[in-house]
Design a protein around this motif. Structure first.
Motif, mmCIF file in Angstrom:
data_model
loop_
_atom_site.group_PDB
_atom_site.id
_atom_site.type_symbol
_atom_site.label_atom_id
_atom_site.label_comp_id
_atom_site.label_asym_id
_atom_site.label_seq_id
_atom_site.Cartn_x
_atom_site.Cartn_y
_atom_site.Cartn_z
ATOM 1 N N ILE A 59 13.752 5.224 -1.077
ATOM 2 C CA ILE A 59 14.322 3.971 -1.570
ATOM 3 C C ILE A 59 13.331 2.843 -1.304
ATOM 4 O O ILE A 59 12.708 2.787 -0.238
ATOM 5 N N ILE A 60 13.131 2.021 -2.304
ATOM 6 C CA ILE A 60 12.363 0.794 -2.112
ATOM 7 C C ILE A 60 13.398 -0.299 -1.887
ATOM 8 O O ILE A 60 13.980 -0.837 -2.825
ATOM 9 N N GLY A 61 13.658 -0.538 -0.622
ATOM 10 C CA GLY A 61 14.735 -1.442 -0.230
ATOM 11 C C GLY A 61 14.219 -2.830 0.042
ATOM 12 O O GLY A 61 13.049 -3.040 0.384
ATOM 13 N N ASP A 62 15.088 -3.796 -0.100
ATOM 14 C CA ASP A 62 14.714 -5.179 0.092
ATOM 15 C C ASP A 62 14.274 -5.428 1.527
ATOM 16 O O ASP A 62 14.709 -4.749 2.459
ATOM 17 N N SER A 63 13.403 -6.422 1.687
ATOM 18 C CA SER A 63 12.899 -6.729 3.031
ATOM 19 C C SER A 63 14.037 -7.068 3.990
ATOM 20 O O SER A 63 13.944 -6.809 5.185
ATOM 21 N N GLN A 64 15.125 -7.629 3.461
ATOM 22 C CA GLN A 64 16.241 -8.025 4.328
ATOM 23 C C GLN A 64 17.075 -6.848 4.818
ATOM 24 O O GLN A 64 17.903 -7.002 5.705
ATOM 25 N N PHE A 89 3.498 8.482 10.677
ATOM 26 C CA PHE A 89 2.284 7.684 10.479
ATOM 27 C C PHE A 89 1.174 8.149 11.423
ATOM 28 O O PHE A 89 0.013 8.284 11.033
ATOM 29 N N ALA A 90 1.536 8.390 12.680
ATOM 30 C CA ALA A 90 0.530 8.828 13.655
ATOM 31 C C ALA A 90 -0.050 10.186 13.267
ATOM 32 O O ALA A 90 -1.271 10.394 13.330
ATOM 33 N N LYS A 91 0.800 11.103 12.849
ATOM 34 C CA LYS A 91 0.355 12.447 12.468
ATOM 35 C C LYS A 91 -0.573 12.413 11.268
ATOM 36 O O LYS A 91 -1.584 13.129 11.206
ATOM 37 N N GLU A 92 -0.270 11.555 10.291
ATOM 38 C CA GLU A 92 -1.033 11.528 9.042
ATOM 39 C C GLU A 92 -2.161 10.500 9.051
ATOM 40 O O GLU A 92 -2.868 10.348 8.052
ATOM 41 N N GLY A 93 -2.319 9.792 10.142
ATOM 42 C CA GLY A 93 -3.389 8.799 10.219
ATOM 43 C C GLY A 93 -3.148 7.569 9.381
ATOM 44 O O GLY A 93 -4.098 6.880 8.977
ATOM 45 N N ILE A 94 -1.882 7.266 9.088
ATOM 46 C CA ILE A 94 -1.538 6.051 8.341
ATOM 47 C C ILE A 94 -1.392 4.909 9.344
ATOM 48 O O ILE A 94 -0.549 4.949 10.238
ATOM 49 N N LYS A 95 -2.246 3.903 9.215
ATOM 50 C CA LYS A 95 -2.284 2.821 10.189
ATOM 51 C C LYS A 95 -1.732 1.533 9.586
ATOM 52 O O LYS A 95 -2.180 1.087 8.529
ATOM 53 N N MET A 96 -0.787 0.948 10.279
ATOM 54 C CA MET A 96 -0.225 -0.305 9.803
ATOM 55 C C MET A 96 -1.246 -1.435 9.849
ATOM 56 O O MET A 96 -1.112 -2.425 9.122
ATOM 57 N N ASP A 97 -2.286 -1.281 10.651
ATOM 58 C CA ASP A 97 -3.345 -2.287 10.660
ATOM 59 C C ASP A 97 -4.110 -2.335 9.342
ATOM 60 O O ASP A 97 -4.835 -3.296 9.075
ATOM 61 N N ASP A 98 -3.946 -1.301 8.524
ATOM 62 C CA ASP A 98 -4.627 -1.258 7.226
ATOM 63 C C ASP A 98 -3.894 -2.051 6.155
ATOM 64 O O ASP A 98 -4.385 -2.171 5.026
ATOM 65 N N PHE A 99 -2.714 -2.598 6.482
ATOM 66 C CA PHE A 99 -1.911 -3.344 5.519
ATOM 67 C C PHE A 99 -1.881 -4.826 5.903
ATOM 68 O O PHE A 99 -2.077 -5.187 7.062
ATOM 69 N N VAL A 100 -1.649 -5.672 4.924
ATOM 70 C CA VAL A 100 -1.562 -7.116 5.159
ATOM 71 C C VAL A 100 -0.503 -7.370 6.240
ATOM 72 O O VAL A 100 0.643 -6.920 6.103
ATOM 73 N N PRO A 101 -0.861 -8.045 7.329
ATOM 74 C CA PRO A 101 0.058 -8.178 8.466
ATOM 75 C C PRO A 101 1.445 -8.700 8.107
ATOM 76 O O PRO A 101 2.451 -8.185 8.609
ATOM 77 N N ALA A 102 1.506 -9.697 7.254
ATOM 78 C CA ALA A 102 2.817 -10.275 6.910
ATOM 79 C C ALA A 102 3.724 -9.261 6.229
ATOM 80 O O ALA A 102 4.947 -9.305 6.392
ATOM 81 N N THR A 103 3.143 -8.334 5.472
ATOM 82 C CA THR A 103 3.969 -7.341 4.789
ATOM 83 C C THR A 103 4.462 -6.281 5.767
ATOM 84 O O THR A 103 5.541 -5.717 5.577
ATOM 85 N N VAL A 104 3.699 -6.017 6.801
ATOM 86 C CA VAL A 104 4.147 -5.072 7.827
ATOM 87 C C VAL A 104 5.345 -5.649 8.565
ATOM 88 O O VAL A 104 6.374 -4.983 8.743
ATOM 89 N N VAL A 105 5.230 -6.907 8.967
ATOM 90 C CA VAL A 105 6.349 -7.563 9.647
ATOM 91 C C VAL A 105 7.548 -7.680 8.707
ATOM 92 O O VAL A 105 8.684 -7.386 9.083
ATOM 93 N N GLY A 106 7.286 -8.094 7.474
ATOM 94 C CA GLY A 106 8.373 -8.369 6.541
ATOM 95 C C GLY A 106 9.073 -7.140 6.008
ATOM 96 O O GLY A 106 10.291 -7.141 5.828
ATOM 97 N N TYR A 107 8.330 -6.075 5.743
ATOM 98 C CA TYR A 107 8.895 -4.927 5.055
ATOM 99 C C TYR A 107 9.127 -3.705 5.938
ATOM 100 O O TYR A 107 9.899 -2.821 5.569
#
Length: 440
Positions: A85-90, A108-126
């Motif tokens: 599901i692509i759910g709203d940020s809220q 994320f840890a297992k697959e090497g997906i790093k949240m540091d690779d994404f725009v910080p505001a979108t990590v916090v927001g989404y």
């Protein structure tokens, strides 16, 4: 942000249910989202996933007017319709606390997906709940933010440039501050251009879902409105209703009163875009996802349109929109759904997502040297995403939102009471909600 509205921009209306034939292949995943332009792009993009994995994709897309009710009811009933599901940020707070979403940290840890690779505001927001903690419930999927478009062709007319400079003392261009924006809006209000009466600006005023909140916050943030005390969560007195916040709300009403078209009392994304497309206004507030369609418009697009980020005043912010993609915890196909997340996170997939009309949140895409020249609206999008702030993502966000919708609309549009009374009332409303939640 929770965009409960009407389908936009004459987009190919994605049907309420888009699916491939029911005969199952190796496996089939159902992805739930809203029916809008980016959903069309995701259908096209996902063909690559099916080609690579053999996993078929079925899409449940519903109009924005039904989006929240439809899918929040599905989650609350622990239904198995949606694997992804692509759910709203809220929704992140409620979905995390109620167990609707799979927590993604281990994956994320297992697959090497790093949240540091994404725009910080979108990590916090989404993605994060609680906010500003490394607890992830979604992958940033669709960046979005409130910004502005303007009639570049009108602004560039020599006679208009000359008259504006004589009146205001500065060269007419995309405004940097809200005071400049208001001067431009006043200048164009009821002006005759090509034999037609035009108006200054289209701004959000819609009462029924979230429209006026998504509009007024852009101004409130810039004047100094804060949701609560940064040092004491849910302590809102003097922050929600600070003297600066009151001035910001007064400005939004002044802009509504002076410079909007007739009948602008219930405007959200579709109405604002339509006002611009019809040649009615010099400027319009809208989410960035509308920009590709407006740029392609035969009457107002191309060289006629310009884009600029939300103006500044004492501070400089813009209201965050957009969503993250999550795995629904009730799905029987969790492993396949996680496989889709892993695929979607790849840089080459994210680059194609941007090319097709989605808004990537991956730094490798938005920080690429050629990103700013990839689309005419790319610079404004990039600047806007650097200054975002979001509405409450609390599990009680719907009640918080309804309270703000009523208080602000009553003052700005209906003309009831004062800005101080509106924000004092809002602070009391929110205090009661958080008391009922046991957070105060």
């Amino acid at each position: 942000m929770l965009k409960q509205w009407i389908p936009l921009l004459g987009a190919t209306a994605v049907c309420a249910l888009m699916s491939v034939p029911q005969a199952a292949k190796a496996e089939q995943l159902t992805l739930c989202w809203a029916a809008w332009d980016p959903a069309n792009a995701l259908v096209e993009l996902s063909k690559d996933f099916t080609a690579k994995t053999g996993i078929d994709m079925k899409f449940e897309f519903v109009p924005w007017t039904s989006y929240a009710d439809r899918f929040l009811n599905e989650l609350n009933s622990r239904g198995k319709l949606c694997d992804l599901i692509i759910g709203d940020s809220q929704w992140v707070g409620g979905a995390a606390e109620n167990g609707h979403y799979v927590k993604l940290n281990d994956f994320f840890a297992k697959e090497g997906i790093k949240m540091d690779d994404f725009v910080p505001a979108t990590v916090v927001g989404y993605s994060e709940w609680p906010k500003n903690t490394p607890n992830y419930w979604a992958l940033p999927a669709m960046g979005d933010v409130v910004g502005w478009t303007y009639r570049k062709d009108w602004f560039q007319r020599p006679e208009i440039q000359k008259e504006f400079k004589a009146k205001y003392g500065w060269d007419l261009d995309a405004p940097k501050t809200y005071d400049q924006l208001k001067q431009i809006a006043e200048f164009f209000q009821k002006r005759q251009i090509d034999g037609k009466t035009v108006y200054g600006a289209s701004i959000y005023t819609e009462r029924g879902s979230e429209g006026i909140t998504m509009g007024v916050t852009n101004v409130l943030y810039d004047w100094g409105f804060m949701y609560d005390n940064p040092k004491k969560p849910y302590d809102m007195q003097g922050y929600v209703n600070s003297p600066d916040a009151i001035k910001g709300l007064e400005f939004y009403k002044a802009l509504y009163d002076c410079c909007t078209p007739p009948g602008a009392s219930n405007v959200y994304m579709v109405e604002s875009a339509d006002a611009f497309k019809s040649g009615q206004v010099a400027m319009q507030m809208n989410f960035a996802f509308t920009w590709p369609g407006l740029y392609k418009d035969e009457k107002v697009g191309g060289d006629r349109i310009g884009f600029f980020p939300n103006p500044a005043e004492k501070y400089h912010y813009a209201q965050l929109g957009g969503q993250g993609i999550s795995v629904v915890s009730y799905s029987d196909k969790r492993d396949a759904a996680l496989q889709y997340i892993k695929w979607f996170a790849q840089p080459q997939v994210q680059a194609k997502w941007w090319q097709l009309g989605g808004y990537s949140c991956l730094k490798a895409v938005v920080d690429a040297p050629d990103f700013k020249t990839s689309q005419p609206y790319a610079p404004a999008f990039l600047e806007s995403m650097a200054i975002v702030k979001d509405f409450w993502a609390e599990p009680s966000y719907a009640e918080l939102l309804q309270a703000m919708q009523k208080r602000v609309h009553d003052y700005v549009v209906a003309g009831k009471g004062t800005a101080k009374e509106a924000l004092d009332g809002l602070e009391k409303d929110w205090t009661e909600i958080f008391k009922e939640d046991g957070k105060i």
